[in-house]
Write an enzyme that holds these catalytic residues in place. Structure first.
Site, PDB file in Angstrom:
ATOM      1  N   ASP A 157      33.259  41.728  41.709  1.00 38.94           N
ATOM      2  CA  ASP A 157      34.345  42.524  41.112  1.00 38.94           C
ATOM      3  C   ASP A 157      34.878  41.733  39.927  1.00 38.94           C
ATOM      4  O   ASP A 157      35.947  41.127  39.974  1.00 38.94           O
ATOM      5  CB  ASP A 157      35.432  42.754  42.171  1.00 38.94           C
ATOM      6  CG  ASP A 157      36.580  43.589  41.636  1.00 38.94           C
ATOM      7  OD1 ASP A 157      36.492  44.087  40.495  1.00 38.94           O
ATOM      8  OD2 ASP A 157      37.574  43.733  42.362  1.00 38.94           O
ATOM      9  N   ASP A 160      34.848  41.715  32.172  1.00 39.32           N
ATOM     10  CA  ASP A 160      33.734  41.972  31.248  1.00 39.32           C
ATOM     11  C   ASP A 160      32.848  40.733  31.068  1.00 39.32           C
ATOM     12  O   ASP A 160      33.293  39.617  31.331  1.00 39.32           O
ATOM     13  CB  ASP A 160      34.293  42.404  29.881  1.00 39.32           C
ATOM     14  CG  ASP A 160      35.026  43.734  29.986  1.00 39.32           C
ATOM     15  OD1 ASP A 160      34.895  44.395  31.030  1.00 39.32           O
ATOM     16  OD2 ASP A 160      35.736  44.080  29.032  1.00 39.32           O
ATOM     17  N   PRO A 164      35.149  33.763  31.226  1.00 42.29           N
ATOM     18  CA  PRO A 164      34.712  33.140  32.487  1.00 42.29           C
ATOM     19  C   PRO A 164      33.738  34.012  33.277  1.00 42.29           C
ATOM     20  O   PRO A 164      33.035  33.530  34.153  1.00 42.29           O
ATOM     21  CB  PRO A 164      36.021  32.954  33.267  1.00 42.29           C
ATOM     22  CG  PRO A 164      37.002  33.893  32.653  1.00 42.29           C
ATOM     23  CD  PRO A 164      36.604  34.040  31.214  1.00 42.29           C
TER      24      PRO A 164
HETATM   25  N1  SAM Z   1      38.304  45.967  38.257  1.00 38.06           N
HETATM   26  C1  SAM Z   1      38.288  45.145  37.116  1.00 38.06           C
HETATM   27  C2  SAM Z   1      37.411  45.631  35.991  1.00 38.06           C
HETATM   28  O1  SAM Z   1      36.343  46.209  36.203  1.00 38.06           O
HETATM   29  O2  SAM Z   1      37.837  45.402  34.855  1.00 38.06           O
HETATM   30  C3  SAM Z   1      38.030  43.706  37.426  1.00 38.06           C
HETATM   31  C4  SAM Z   1      39.149  43.216  38.273  1.00 38.06           C
HETATM   32  S1  SAM Z   1      39.398  41.572  38.640  1.00 38.06           S
HETATM   33  C5  SAM Z   1      40.990  41.392  37.901  1.00 38.06           C
HETATM   34  C6  SAM Z   1      38.315  40.581  37.669  1.00 38.06           C
HETATM   35  C7  SAM Z   1      38.537  39.099  37.952  1.00 38.06           C
HETATM   36  O3  SAM Z   1      37.330  38.370  37.800  1.00 38.06           O
HETATM   37  C8  SAM Z   1      39.573  38.425  37.066  1.00 38.06           C
HETATM   38  O4  SAM Z   1      40.735  38.168  37.800  1.00 38.06           O
HETATM   39  C9  SAM Z   1      38.876  37.141  36.590  1.00 38.06           C
HETATM   40  O5  SAM Z   1      39.732  36.012  36.580  1.00 38.06           O
HETATM   41  C10 SAM Z   1      37.760  37.015  37.633  1.00 38.06           C
HETATM   42  N2  SAM Z   1      36.631  36.183  37.198  1.00 38.06           N
HETATM   43  C11 SAM Z   1      36.030  36.139  35.974  1.00 38.06           C
HETATM   44  N3  SAM Z   1      35.052  35.213  35.963  1.00 38.06           N
HETATM   45  C12 SAM Z   1      35.004  34.673  37.219  1.00 38.06           C
HETATM   46  C13 SAM Z   1      34.201  33.672  37.826  1.00 38.06           C
HETATM   47  N4  SAM Z   1      33.256  33.026  37.140  1.00 38.06           N
HETATM   48  N5  SAM Z   1      34.418  33.384  39.139  1.00 38.06           N
HETATM   49  C14 SAM Z   1      35.389  34.027  39.852  1.00 38.06           C
HETATM   50  N6  SAM Z   1      36.199  34.973  39.308  1.00 38.06           N
HETATM   51  C15 SAM Z   1      36.011  35.284  38.013  1.00 38.06           C
END
Ligand code: SAM
Length: 276
Positions: A157, A160, A164
């Site tokens: 989940d 984009d 990260p």
């Molecule tokens: N539903 C949403 C969308 O499709 O736009 C995504 C929701 S959720 C907020 C996405 C999360 O992924 C973010 O909080 C971000 O910090 C996390 N994220 C990004 N890269 C990551 C990584 N390498 N490991 C763990 N979490 C990560």
């Protein structure tokens, strides 16, 4: 003075919302974080200027990313969520009584804290009261390298494929996901818009198909996301999401049902052509 917020979905198209109030604005080690209260979508989480979720339509995304894989697997017990910092996917996962442990690995602790404060209806399972939930603040890419034959279902989940989240869309990551799943395990990832991210969708389907004998894309309408129609890609070692007999959910859902489960895999020709 009127306040408006625009997410630029492409260089030429934006979604603009009238904002009632900015509830939080800050910067973490990883990204800019905001929560705004809007007229049409209610409270929304925004990361690096991109709408992530809203109280208005979050049920569609979170039910579809959680219930489609969990009702495809006959006995999902060990679940891993990568990302998902708002907690909506976790909230849906723990509704399944077969689940013994729901691990969530989110890179940004500030996203979790901000959502606990400003989006309580979405982040409800992040409050530390559910013994099945194990939250780790860390990098999902690194976490995946350490797991072997452990999970029934993995849900990616993520935001984009920039910042990260970029490494969550690579063949190396999918190899680690494959390794981390049990021999009948399956995984799903949000894979963006079938209108605006066609090259990405095509590449990911190819990378996932190379590893998983059963690879399928499914769709859900999500007003907040670019183009209003969103893709999810599932890789499964054994169970076909189209052939399984899915049960009637033993809990209330607002979007997901048995018919939606099957019909969400019926793709229009232009998407089928992309996936060849
Ligand atoms: N539903 C949403 C969308 O499709 O736009 C995504 C929701 S959720 C907020 C996405 C999360 O992924 C973010 O909080 C971000 O910090 C996390 N994220 C990004 N890269 C990551 C990584 N390498 N490991 C763990 N979490 C990560």
């Amino acid at each position: 003075m009127e306040l408006w917020f625009t997410e630029w979905q492409t260089k030429n198209v934006g979604l603009t919302c009238r904002v009632k109030e900015t509830l939080f604005m800050g910067k973490s080690e990883y990204q800019d974080i905001a929560v705004v209260d809007s007229q049409e979508f209610g409270r929304m989480l925004v990361l690096d200027g991109v709408f992530q979720t809203s109280v208005f339509d979050e049920f569609i995304y979170h039910e579809m990313i959680a219930h489609v894989p969990l009702f495809t697997h006959p006995t999902p017990q060990q679940i891993l969520i990568i990302g998902g910092g708002d907690g909506g996917t976790l909230r849906e996962v723990v509704k399944h009584t077969s689940v013994k442990q729901a691990e969530m690995v989110e890179i940004d602790g500030m996203v979790v804290e901000v959502c606990k404060k400003h989006l309580p209806e979405i982040s409800v399972e992040l409050n530390g009261n559910n013994p099945k939930v194990q939250l780790t603040i860390g990098d999902g890419i690194r976490h995946m390298k350490q797991a072997n034959n452990k999970y029934d279902v993995i849900i990616v989940d993520c935001s984009d494929p920039i910042g990260p989240g970029e490494g969550l869309f690579t063949p190396e990551f999918y190899q680690d996901v494959y390794q981390a799943l049990k021999e009948d395990g399956l995984f799903v990832q949000q894979t963006e818009s079938p209108f605006y991210h066609q090259a990405l969708l095509k590449r990911l389907a190819k990378d996932i198909r190379r590893l998983f004998p059963i690879t399928n894309v499914y769709l859900a309408p999500i007003p907040l996301y670019p183009g209003g129609l969103h893709c999810f890609t599932m890789g499964s070692k054994k169970y076909s999401p189209i052939q399984v007999d899915t049960p009637v959910p033993p809990f209330a859902t607002r979007y997901y049902n048995q018919q939606i489960h099957k019909s969400s895999f019926m793709l229009p020709n232009f998407i089928q052509d992309l996936l060849i």
